[in-house]
Design a protein around this motif. Structure first.
Motif, PDB file in Angstrom:
ATOM      1  N   VAL A  77       0.835  -1.208   0.000  1.00 18.94           N
ATOM      2  CA  VAL A  77       0.000   0.000   0.000  1.00 18.94           C
ATOM      3  C   VAL A  77       0.865   1.252   0.000  1.00 18.94           C
ATOM      4  N   VAL A  78       1.913   1.259   0.813  1.00 16.13           N
ATOM      5  CA  VAL A  78       2.815   2.416   0.860  1.00 16.13           C
ATOM      6  C   VAL A  78       3.520   2.601  -0.474  1.00 16.13           C
ATOM      7  N   ALA A  79       4.061   1.515  -1.018  1.00 20.96           N
ATOM      8  CA  ALA A  79       4.811   1.605  -2.269  1.00 20.96           C
ATOM      9  C   ALA A  79       3.941   2.099  -3.410  1.00 20.96           C
ATOM     10  N   LYS A 177       5.563   3.203 -14.143  1.00 20.90           N
ATOM     11  CA  LYS A 177       6.610   2.741 -13.238  1.00 20.90           C
ATOM     12  C   LYS A 177       6.362   1.275 -12.894  1.00 20.90           C
ATOM     13  N   VAL A 178       7.384   0.636 -12.302  1.00 24.92           N
ATOM     14  CA  VAL A 178       7.288  -0.793 -12.016  1.00 24.92           C
ATOM     15  C   VAL A 178       7.518  -1.054 -10.533  1.00 24.92           C
ATOM     16  N   HIS A 179       6.541  -1.729  -9.947  1.00 23.91           N
ATOM     17  CA  HIS A 179       6.617  -2.166  -8.546  1.00 23.91           C
ATOM     18  C   HIS A 179       6.757  -3.675  -8.527  1.00 23.91           C
ATOM     19  N   LEU A 180       7.633  -4.178  -7.661  1.00 25.92           N
ATOM     20  CA  LEU A 180       7.807  -5.614  -7.510  1.00 25.92           C
ATOM     21  C   LEU A 180       7.400  -6.016  -6.097  1.00 25.92           C
ATOM     22  N   ALA A 202      18.892  -3.863 -11.626  1.00 26.69           N
ATOM     23  CA  ALA A 202      19.569  -4.081 -12.903  1.00 26.69           C
ATOM     24  C   ALA A 202      18.580  -4.296 -14.039  1.00 26.69           C
ATOM     25  N   ALA A 203      17.362  -4.699 -13.701  1.00 27.98           N
ATOM     26  CA  ALA A 203      16.342  -4.939 -14.725  1.00 27.98           C
ATOM     27  C   ALA A 203      15.420  -3.753 -14.918  1.00 27.98           C
ATOM     28  N   GLY A 204      15.506  -2.741 -14.055  1.00 31.09           N
ATOM     29  CA  GLY A 204      14.705  -1.538 -14.233  1.00 31.09           C
ATOM     30  C   GLY A 204      13.552  -1.371 -13.258  1.00 31.09           C
ATOM     31  N   VAL A 205      13.437  -2.232 -12.246  1.00 35.84           N
ATOM     32  CA  VAL A 205      12.374  -2.086 -11.255  1.00 35.84           C
ATOM     33  C   VAL A 205      12.582  -0.790 -10.464  1.00 35.84           C
ATOM     34  N   ASP A 206      11.491  -0.105 -10.175  1.00 37.97           N
ATOM     35  CA  ASP A 206      11.573   1.181  -9.474  1.00 37.97           C
ATOM     36  C   ASP A 206      11.474   1.034  -7.952  1.00 37.97           C
ATOM     37  N   VAL A 207      10.589   0.177  -7.484  1.00 39.63           N
ATOM     38  CA  VAL A 207      10.358   0.019  -6.045  1.00 39.63           C
ATOM     39  C   VAL A 207      10.059  -1.449  -5.755  1.00 39.63           C
ATOM     40  N   ILE A 208      10.587  -1.942  -4.621  1.00 40.63           N
ATOM     41  CA  ILE A 208      10.337  -3.308  -4.167  1.00 40.63           C
ATOM     42  C   ILE A 208       9.592  -3.267  -2.841  1.00 40.63           C
ATOM     43  N   SER A 209       8.640  -4.172  -2.671  1.00 37.33           N
ATOM     44  CA  SER A 209       8.153  -4.517  -1.339  1.00 37.33           C
ATOM     45  C   SER A 209       8.964  -5.732  -0.917  1.00 37.33           C
ATOM     46  N   TYR A 210       9.908  -5.516  -0.006  1.00 39.60           N
ATOM     47  CA  TYR A 210      10.833  -6.596   0.361  1.00 39.60           C
ATOM     48  C   TYR A 210      10.256  -7.411   1.512  1.00 39.60           C
ATOM     49  N   ALA A 222       9.984  -4.299   4.218  1.00 42.96           N
ATOM     50  CA  ALA A 222      10.523  -2.978   3.897  1.00 42.96           C
ATOM     51  C   ALA A 222      10.096  -2.579   2.494  1.00 42.96           C
ATOM     52  N   VAL A 223       9.810  -1.303   2.317  1.00 39.42           N
ATOM     53  CA  VAL A 223       9.703  -0.743   0.973  1.00 39.42           C
ATOM     54  C   VAL A 223      11.109  -0.299   0.593  1.00 39.42           C
TER      55      VAL A 223
END
Length: 353
Positions: A77-79, A177-180, A202-210, A222-223
């Motif tokens: 939700v935050v990301a 944009k891209v979220h993973l 390296a692949a171009g993702v902008d933000v991760i939900s880790y 973590a975002v």
């Protein structure tokens, strides 16, 4: 120090319902104890959260920044809020966790429209994305601004780095944009045998939900912002989304325990190996069909409904599609070979009844 707390469960009992069922890895518990005692500045200005940033840099590059949160839904939700405008929407697989399993939180809490796409294996492609990637200037349509993919997917499948790079290139060409969603990102990296950066920054993702909870943490995710230009006001969005931990050091030190060395990878490799052991055993059972490639720590299968119901009385697991007889069996970092072999024995017994 004495305590009045008592153990209320049998620690020898394990199931195959979810990797969330597993307890906390001993190394993570030790890290929490290490961070305890004394006073540290609250709300993320502590030494542990500061050190976590350097650990994150080692995995995702110098421009990456981690924003610890309480849970996976909160991370998503935050990301997604940080990546979108009020009129924005998110393209995702129809089976995506953000669409199916978060109680509508991205739509209710973030006010975002999910533009879903049916997929045969849980994975998006540029062609599938194009089914929803249109109408940016149409005021009657929620504007597609983000493509969200899960690694690994809700169906246990894993994107290759090239597949994610193709999605990112395609999304960025359209101004999206891209979220993973990386709830099980460690399992994907272990499956691919590549660093996490290979299919993220390296692949171009902008933000991760880790994700950490499914890989041995007590709580917390973590975002991770990989592209600072893609987001805005992360701190403010995290706070207004009720995801700012006052005693953040106890989230950050868990992430550090996972990521500073190789605990994240050891845990994920073991869970994946147990899923492979389970799948190999299931393939020898007549009348049971494995539905998707077993590429991480999940096995999806189809078997007679009455068999599943009897088996559930011996081991916990969930139906995935009860009408079709589809089930999901998850392995965790603490699943043992004996657990798998005992489950396979029970499965064979129930199938033969």
């Amino acid at each position: 120090m004495k305590t009045d707390a008592r153990r209320h469960h049998d620690p020898e009992v394990r199931g195959f319902a979810s990797d969330n069922y597993a307890g906390v890895h001993p190394e993570v518990l030790a890290a929490i104890a290490l961070a305890n005692g004394g006073h540290q500045i609250a709300y993320g200005e502590d030494d542990y959260t500061d050190h976590l940033q350097r650990v994150i840099h080692s995995h995702f590059g110098a421009s990456a920044e981690a924003f610890p949160v309480f849970n996976g839904t909160g991370a998503n939700v935050v990301a997604l809020q940080a990546l979108t405008d009020r009129w924005g929407s998110v393209i995702c697989a129809e089976s995506a966790h953000i669409n199916v399993d978060e109680g509508g939180a991205p739509e209710r809490m973030a006010g975002l429209k999910m533009l879903t796409v049916p997929t045969p294996d849980g994975k998006l492609t540029p062609e599938l994305i194009d089914r929803q990637a249109w109408g940016w200037e149409d005021e009657h349509r929620a504007m597609p601004q983000v493509v969200s993919l899960a690694q690994n997917t809700e169906l246990g499948t894993v994107y290759t780095p090239d597949e994610i790079r193709a999605i990112c290139d395609h999304a960025h060409q359209h101004g999206m944009k891209v979220h993973l969603d990386g709830a099980r990102i460690a399992n994907a990296a272990a499956s691919l045998n590549v660093p996490m950066r290979a299919f993220t920054n390296a692949a171009g993702v902008d933000v991760i939900s880790y994700g950490g909870t499914k890989n041995g943490m007590l709580f917390g995710e973590a975002v991770v912002v990989l592209n600072p230009d893609a987001v805005r006001r992360m701190k403010h969005i995290r706070k207004m989304s009720m995801q700012l931990a006052s005693k953040m050091r106890f989230v950050s030190v868990q992430l550090e325990a996972l990521l500073a060395k190789d605990l994240w990878l050891r845990n994920a490799r073991h869970a994946n190996a147990m899923a492979q052991r389970l799948a190999e055993g299931v393939r020898s059972v007549d009348g049971v069909e494995i539905l998707y490639p077993v590429q991480a720590n999940a096995v999806f299968a189809r078997l007679p409904h009455d068999v599943s119901e009897r088996l559930q009385k011996r081991y916990r697991f969930y139906f995935w599609d009860e009408a079709a007889g589809d089930v999901r069996w998850m392995c965790a970092y603490d699943t043992t070979e004996d657990d798998v072999d005992g489950f396979l024995t029970a499965l064979k017994e129930e199938m033969s009844r």
